[in-house]
Design a protein around this motif. Structure first.
Motif, PDB file in Angstrom:
ATOM      1  N   GLY A  75      -1.178 -20.966  15.576  1.00  0.00           N
ATOM      2  CA  GLY A  75      -0.288 -21.764  14.752  1.00  0.00           C
ATOM      3  C   GLY A  75       0.648 -22.609  15.596  1.00  0.00           C
ATOM      4  O   GLY A  75       1.294 -22.110  16.514  1.00  0.00           O
ATOM      5  N   ARG A  77       3.425 -24.059  14.712  1.00  0.00           N
ATOM      6  CA  ARG A  77       4.846 -23.766  14.495  1.00  0.00           C
ATOM      7  C   ARG A  77       5.312 -22.628  15.400  1.00  0.00           C
ATOM      8  O   ARG A  77       6.408 -22.684  15.968  1.00  0.00           O
ATOM      9  N   LYS A  78       4.509 -21.584  15.532  1.00  0.00           N
ATOM     10  CA  LYS A  78       4.892 -20.455  16.372  1.00  0.00           C
ATOM     11  C   LYS A  78       5.071 -20.889  17.827  1.00  0.00           C
ATOM     12  O   LYS A  78       6.029 -20.487  18.505  1.00  0.00           O
ATOM     13  N   ILE A  81       8.291 -22.960  18.203  1.00  0.00           N
ATOM     14  CA  ILE A  81       9.500 -22.132  18.237  1.00  0.00           C
ATOM     15  C   ILE A  81       9.630 -21.423  19.588  1.00  0.00           C
ATOM     16  O   ILE A  81      10.715 -21.375  20.190  1.00  0.00           O
ATOM     17  N   GLY A  82       8.530 -20.859  20.082  1.00  0.00           N
ATOM     18  CA  GLY A  82       8.580 -20.183  21.379  1.00  0.00           C
ATOM     19  C   GLY A  82       8.992 -21.105  22.496  1.00  0.00           C
ATOM     20  O   GLY A  82       9.823 -20.748  23.360  1.00  0.00           O
ATOM     21  N   ILE A 188      13.221 -23.271  12.730  1.00  0.00           N
ATOM     22  CA  ILE A 188      13.098 -21.948  12.125  1.00  0.00           C
ATOM     23  C   ILE A 188      13.315 -22.012  10.613  1.00  0.00           C
ATOM     24  O   ILE A 188      12.575 -21.398   9.831  1.00  0.00           O
ATOM     25  N   ASP A 193       5.043 -22.858   8.142  1.00  0.00           N
ATOM     26  CA  ASP A 193       3.751 -22.753   8.822  1.00  0.00           C
ATOM     27  C   ASP A 193       2.689 -23.422   7.959  1.00  0.00           C
ATOM     28  O   ASP A 193       2.470 -23.010   6.819  1.00  0.00           O
ATOM     29  N   ARG A 197      -5.584 -22.792  11.412  1.00  0.00           N
ATOM     30  CA  ARG A 197      -5.972 -21.995  12.582  1.00  0.00           C
ATOM     31  C   ARG A 197      -7.384 -22.394  13.010  1.00  0.00           C
ATOM     32  O   ARG A 197      -8.250 -22.671  12.174  1.00  0.00           O
TER      33      ARG A 197
END
Length: 521
Positions: A75, A77-78, A81-82, A188, A193, A197
């Motif tokens: 994803g 978005r993940k 953010i990381g 966040i 999301d 995938r």
């Protein structure tokens, strides 16, 4: 078609991603006017500034393909953010790092921000595919975040120049850290999301080989800074080259490579990837030397512009503004002409601007004028290259395709920054002056100009109808493959999908609630 139809469905997510890209622009523009002040604060030579960029670009070159692949898998978005979390921590470290080596380390880690643009484009595309007017939605969304990036760079340079003379350096350097922290919370709470995938797995062996190869080559150049080009240094550099060749051979046999060599080998993609690498030399490697040359006092060494931080910010701001104008002009001019000749002309402007700096660098006006010429071409290339690379990629590899241009661009910038550091340090006595040599600056500009001219030659090999939806065969599409063509890049990106034959049906991606439509803004 009403503006609410073309913008409304993605207004919320694009608005949040505009904050992210504006912050990315601030990072890219904020520090440049302050580099001379940073060098004095850390008590280092002007040429050592280039090692900051070399370290950051090296790390970026390693993590961007890995994170781009990870974004397609788990994803976007993940991953976004990381990378925001890591960049925020590094940005705070930059504000308080007390030594050259610690500053270099946190500066390098801040390079995670380079993955934001490909992740943001992928998020916009995934959300836009849920609506019938996918092309227009992606076009407007991608255009807005590109404009935000350039506007952030201009604003960052100007604000840094003003704050540099008013506040302590650590306080001024804290501004980007605050903005990255804000952008993290915006993503966040405001970006959902999209649920897309691609599956697959991480190519750990390829990542290790690439990392070792790049570390060996750049490490060898770093050793040359201390001891010169000894046989041992040449051995380290050649070992890095051998590892890079091994990496390419290994990647060709992988089902899920960290860098898809078969994707790169498409007839219209390899010239774009090569152009990205050559373009990285100037757009990423030459900004530090420009700032330190502008800050060098001509009364002491006989060259330089002798500008204070505020005045340097105007010069950098004019250059970045020309990038924005170049991106906007490319989008419009490419509607009249084919994108290919406009890209060639853009690379030619970059080459002309830098090559003319070699003999003509004696005043602020001439330097600013030539940097604007180079900036107009650079703006078109910044906006165009990620999307033209994606023209040969299937929809589920858009993250990888856009990431490839960032990877190769950062590679070009990393190697160039290390070479520029050596060139600028040559011919000076570090015991008597902190200024880099004039011959070093001329070498930097000559390399930037020549690499741009080589990029022109590479783009001349591309078929005339490339980067349009007119001829899938000319775009290098294999039998049965499809492409996501992002045409007329810049503030008005046009996205179209072309196919040689129908694809096998795909399982529908998990649906997330549609973003509320908004009226005209």
């Amino acid at each position: 078609m009403s503006r609410s139809r073309t913008v409304g469905p993605l207004a919320g997510v694009v608005g949040a991603l505009v904050v992210v890209e504006a912050t990315s622009g601030v990072i890219q523009g904020f520090y440049t006017p302050l580099l001379t002040d940073v060098a004095r604060n850390l008590d280092i030579h002007d040429s050592d500034i280039n090692w900051f960029e070399a370290a950051q670009l090296l790390l970026s070159a390693i993590v961007v393909p890995l994170l781009a692949r990870l974004g397609d898998m788990i994803g976007h978005r993940k991953v976004l953010i990381g990378s925001l979390i890591v960049t925020a921590a590094a940005s705070w470290g930059i504000a308080f790092a007390p030594s050259f080596w610690l500053f270099t380390l946190v500066w390098a880690i801040q390079g995670f921000y380079v993955v934001w643009l490909p992740m943001n484009v992928s998020i916009i595309h995934a959300r836009a595919r849920k609506h019938p007017n996918t092309a227009e939605l992606t076009s407007k969304g991608a255009g807005l975040i590109v404009v935000a990036l350039e506007a952030g760079a201009i604003g960052g340079a100007l604000v840094a120049g003003q704050l540099g003379g008013l506040l302590p350096l650590w306080m001024t350097l804290s501004v980007p850290a605050v903005l990255v922290t804000i952008a993290l919370f915006v993503v966040i709470f405001k970006v959902e999301d999209p649920g897309t995938r691609a599956g697959g797995k991480i190519d750990s062996s390829g990542t290790v080989l690439l990392s070792l190869a790049l570390l060996a080559i750049t490490g060898g150049l770093a050793l040359a800074r201390v001891n010169g080009f000894t046989p041992f240094v040449w051995g380290v550099i050649l070992a890095g080259g051998a590892l890079l060749w091994w990496f390419v051979e290994v990647e060709k046999r992988k089902d899920d490579p960290v860098i898809d060599m078969h994707l790169i080998s498409r007839p219209t993609l390899w010239p774009v990837i090569l152009t990205s690498a050559l373009f990285g030399v100037s757009v990423l490697g030459a900004q530090g030397p420009l700032s330190t040359f502008a800050g060098t006092n001509p009364d002491e060494v006989g060259y330089g512009l002798g500008l204070a931080s505020a005045e340097r910010s105007y010069l950098i701001g004019a250059y970045v503004l020309s990038l924005l104008i170049g991106a906007a002009l490319y989008a419009r001019i490419s509607r009249i002409f084919q994108p290919r000749p406009v890209l060639i002309a853009a690379a030619g402007l970059v080459g002309a601007g830098y090559l003319l700096l070699v003999p003509f660098h004696g005043g602020v006006l001439i330097v600013a004028s030539l940097m604007i010429v180079a900036g107009l071409g650079s703006g078109a290339l910044v906006a165009a290259l990620p999307a033209t690379a994606a023209a040969a990629a299937p929809p589920h590899q858009t993250g990888v395709a856009t990431g490839l241009t960032n990877t190769t661009k950062t590679l070009g910038g990393a190697f160039a920054s290390a070479i520029f550091a050596l060139a600028l340090a040559s011919g000076v006595d570090s015991e008597t002056t902190t200024a880099a040599s004039l011959s070093g600056y001329q070498t930097v500009w000559a390399i930037c100009g020549v690499t741009a001219i080589i990029a022109v030659g590479a783009l001349l090999t591309v078929p005339k109808v490339a980067f349009t939806s007119a001829d899938p065969d000319a775009e290098g599409l294999g039998e049965g493959s499809d492409a996501l063509a992002l045409e007329a890049i810049g503030p008005d990106v046009v996205v179209s999908e072309t196919q040689r034959r129908p694809r096998p049906p795909e399982a529908p991606a998990p649906q997330s609630p549609d973003i509320a439509q908004e009226d005209e803004r």
